[in-house]
Write a protein that holds these residues in place. Structure first.
Motif, short mmCIF file in Angstrom:
data_model
loop_
_atom_site.label_atom_id
_atom_site.label_comp_id
_atom_site.label_asym_id
_atom_site.label_seq_id
_atom_site.Cartn_x
_atom_site.Cartn_y
_atom_site.Cartn_z
N GLY A 108 21.32 4.82 -58.64
CA GLY A 108 22.07 3.64 -58.58
C GLY A 108 23.50 3.77 -58.24
O GLY A 108 23.91 3.00 -57.44
N GLU A 109 24.15 5.03 -58.36
CA GLU A 109 25.48 4.88 -58.00
C GLU A 109 25.60 5.59 -56.48
O GLU A 109 26.79 5.33 -56.04
N LEU A 110 24.53 5.71 -56.00
CA LEU A 110 24.65 6.30 -54.62
C LEU A 110 23.70 5.41 -53.71
O LEU A 110 23.71 5.79 -52.42
N SER A 111 23.52 4.07 -54.10
CA SER A 111 22.80 3.27 -53.40
C SER A 111 23.52 2.87 -52.03
O SER A 111 22.97 2.68 -50.90
N MET A 112 24.67 2.75 -52.13
CA MET A 112 25.71 2.31 -50.95
C MET A 112 26.12 3.25 -50.29
O MET A 112 26.97 3.34 -49.19
N ARG A 113 25.77 4.76 -50.54
CA ARG A 113 26.39 5.97 -49.73
C ARG A 113 25.48 6.29 -48.61
O ARG A 113 24.14 6.01 -48.70
N TYR A 114 25.87 6.59 -47.54
CA TYR A 114 25.24 6.99 -46.36
C TYR A 114 24.56 8.47 -46.54
O TYR A 114 24.97 9.38 -47.18
N ILE A 115 23.41 8.35 -46.38
CA ILE A 115 22.33 9.53 -46.85
C ILE A 115 22.82 10.82 -45.96
O ILE A 115 22.47 11.85 -46.14
N GLU B 73 14.00 -6.27 -54.91
CA GLU B 73 13.67 -6.07 -56.29
C GLU B 73 13.02 -4.82 -56.53
O GLU B 73 13.49 -4.07 -57.33
N ILE B 74 11.79 -4.64 -55.89
CA ILE B 74 11.46 -3.36 -55.95
C ILE B 74 12.14 -1.96 -55.28
O ILE B 74 12.14 -1.22 -55.99
N THR B 75 12.87 -2.43 -54.14
CA THR B 75 13.69 -1.22 -53.88
C THR B 75 14.61 -0.85 -54.71
O THR B 75 14.91 0.27 -54.93
N GLN B 76 15.49 -2.06 -55.45
CA GLN B 76 16.25 -1.74 -56.46
C GLN B 76 15.85 -0.95 -57.91
O GLN B 76 16.34 -0.04 -58.33
N ALA B 77 14.64 -1.34 -57.90
CA ALA B 77 13.80 -0.84 -59.30
C ALA B 77 13.58 0.59 -58.96
O ALA B 77 13.86 1.66 -59.84
N VAL B 78 13.16 1.00 -57.71
CA VAL B 78 12.98 2.43 -57.42
C VAL B 78 14.08 3.36 -57.46
O VAL B 78 14.34 4.22 -57.84
N ILE B 79 15.20 2.64 -56.81
CA ILE B 79 16.34 3.38 -56.62
C ILE B 79 17.04 3.70 -58.10
O ILE B 79 17.27 4.81 -58.36
N GLU B 80 16.97 2.85 -59.06
CA GLU B 80 17.40 3.00 -60.51
C GLU B 80 16.45 4.21 -61.24
O GLU B 80 16.80 4.98 -61.76
N SER B 81 15.16 3.87 -61.05
CA SER B 81 14.15 4.84 -61.61
C SER B 81 14.29 6.49 -60.98
O SER B 81 14.10 7.43 -61.78
N MET B 82 14.92 6.47 -59.82
CA MET B 82 15.22 7.80 -59.13
C MET B 82 16.56 8.27 -59.54
O MET B 82 16.87 9.24 -59.09
N GLY B 83 17.07 7.46 -60.24
CA GLY B 83 18.66 8.11 -60.46
C GLY B 83 19.65 8.02 -59.24
O GLY B 83 20.45 8.78 -59.43
N THR C 125 22.36 3.59 -45.35
CA THR C 125 22.94 3.81 -46.81
C THR C 125 21.33 4.13 -47.80
O THR C 125 20.25 3.90 -47.00
N ALA C 126 21.69 4.66 -48.70
CA ALA C 126 20.42 5.12 -49.56
C ALA C 126 19.38 3.83 -49.91
O ALA C 126 18.14 3.59 -49.81
N PHE C 127 20.10 2.64 -50.23
CA PHE C 127 19.40 1.40 -50.12
C PHE C 127 18.44 0.94 -49.16
O PHE C 127 17.41 0.64 -49.15
N ASP C 128 19.37 1.06 -47.71
CA ASP C 128 18.54 0.53 -46.67
C ASP C 128 17.39 1.83 -46.41
O ASP C 128 16.20 1.36 -45.91
N ALA C 129 17.49 3.14 -46.61
CA ALA C 129 16.63 4.08 -46.34
C ALA C 129 15.31 3.74 -47.45
O ALA C 129 14.29 3.76 -46.76
N VAL C 130 15.66 3.44 -48.66
CA VAL C 130 14.49 2.99 -49.36
C VAL C 130 13.81 1.77 -49.01
O VAL C 130 12.59 1.64 -49.03
N LEU C 131 14.44 0.66 -48.73
CA LEU C 131 13.78 -0.53 -48.31
C LEU C 131 13.04 -0.34 -47.15
O LEU C 131 12.04 -1.05 -47.13
N LEU C 132 13.39 0.70 -46.13
CA LEU C 132 12.16 1.08 -45.28
C LEU C 132 10.90 1.19 -45.71
O LEU C 132 9.85 1.07 -45.04
N GLY C 133 10.67 1.83 -46.80
CA GLY C 133 9.47 2.05 -47.55
C GLY C 133 8.61 0.72 -47.63
O GLY C 133 7.43 0.85 -47.82
N ARG C 134 9.50 -0.56 -47.65
CA ARG C 134 8.85 -1.68 -47.73
C ARG C 134 7.82 -2.22 -46.47
O ARG C 134 7.29 -3.22 -46.46
N THR C 135 8.34 -1.34 -45.32
CA THR C 135 7.80 -1.98 -44.19
C THR C 135 6.43 -2.31 -44.19
O THR C 135 5.89 -3.58 -43.32
#
Length: 256
Positions: free
Chosen positions: A126-133, A114-124, A91-101
């Protein structure tokens, strides 16, 4: 933090690709690395983040030699988005979360989420966070890849052809985001581009490579038809619109 490159050289075997590259990138600015295919742009970016080891020369992050840092320490400072990014079953959320490694201990903490969610929102996203990339468009996937790099909380962001294969609207959105990161968040951005006119609108400084060497280095308004002709082999005219140079190819044969 400032990035400085001093007399950097790199070879693939006996093939010398980069010759005595030297330049600086100031904090909170966008520096574009330009030049034709095969001139060493992508290789240079990979040297700047430690993926490739230069034959000689230095990459300094605020006077700290990159070669003295561990991979984890580099990843805490430098975010990198490659030109080609494979879409996995995440998912987009999990892919972005990998950046926290680079920042993780034994588990993912509340702060990382919290950082992952904030970055997802800032990049527009939010509605795609649970979609598979692997179900996303090129523009959506590119935003996810940039978001993953931003989740690292980097001081430096390296982008290899960030608008490649994107439509006009997505190109605009990505470049607007890049400017925002530099100006509002103080991130030092280095990117490679082929679209000169888009580059001249987003960059604070442009570096032209020719045959693995720095041919020209200056502000966008210092780009001349002679520089473009020497680097790309095509005659152009340069006009100004809204204070920014616009490059127009001329009719006729290439210069060489």
């Amino acid at each position: 933090m400032k990035l400085a490159v001093e007399a950097l050289r790199f070879s693939y075997g006996d093939l010398r690709v980069l010759h005595d590259i030297s330049f600086e990138a100031a904090p909170g600015t966008v520096t574009a690395i330009l030049g034709p295919n095969g001139c060493g742009k992508s290789t240079l970016l990979r040297c700047l983040n430690g993926l490739l080891k230069p034959a000689s020369g230095q990459v300094l992050l605020d006077d700290i030699d990159l070669s003295l840092l561990s991979g984890r320490d580099i990843a805490r400072r430098i975010g990198y988005v490659a030109q080609r990014n494979e879409a996995a079953r995440l998912t987009a959320f999990d892919a972005v979360l990998l950046g926290r490694t680079p920042h993780l201990g034994f588990h993912v903490g509340k702060h990382d989420l919290e950082i992952t969610q904030a970055v997802i929102e800032s990049m527009g996203l939010g509605e795609l966070s649970m979609r598979y990339i692997d179900q996303m468009s090129g523009g959506e996937l590119q935003r996810v890849c940039i978001a993953r790099a931003l989740a690292q909380e980097p001081t430096f962001l390296l982008l290899d052809e960030p608008t490649s294969s994107l439509d006009l609207r997505n190109q605009y959105d990505i470049l607007h985001t890049i400017r925002h990161l530099a100006v509002e968040h103080g991130v030092t951005v280095l990117l490679t581009m082929h679209d000169l006119n888009s580059t001249l609108r987003v960059a604070d400084r442009v570096i032209f490579l020719r045959e693995g060497q720095v041919f020209a280095n200056g502000n966008p308004d210092e780009v001349t038809p002679d520089i473009v002709a020497a680097v790309y082999g095509i005659d152009v005219e340069i006009i100004y619109h809204d204070g920014r140079p616009v490059i127009i190819p001329l009719n006729g044969h290439p210069t060489h």
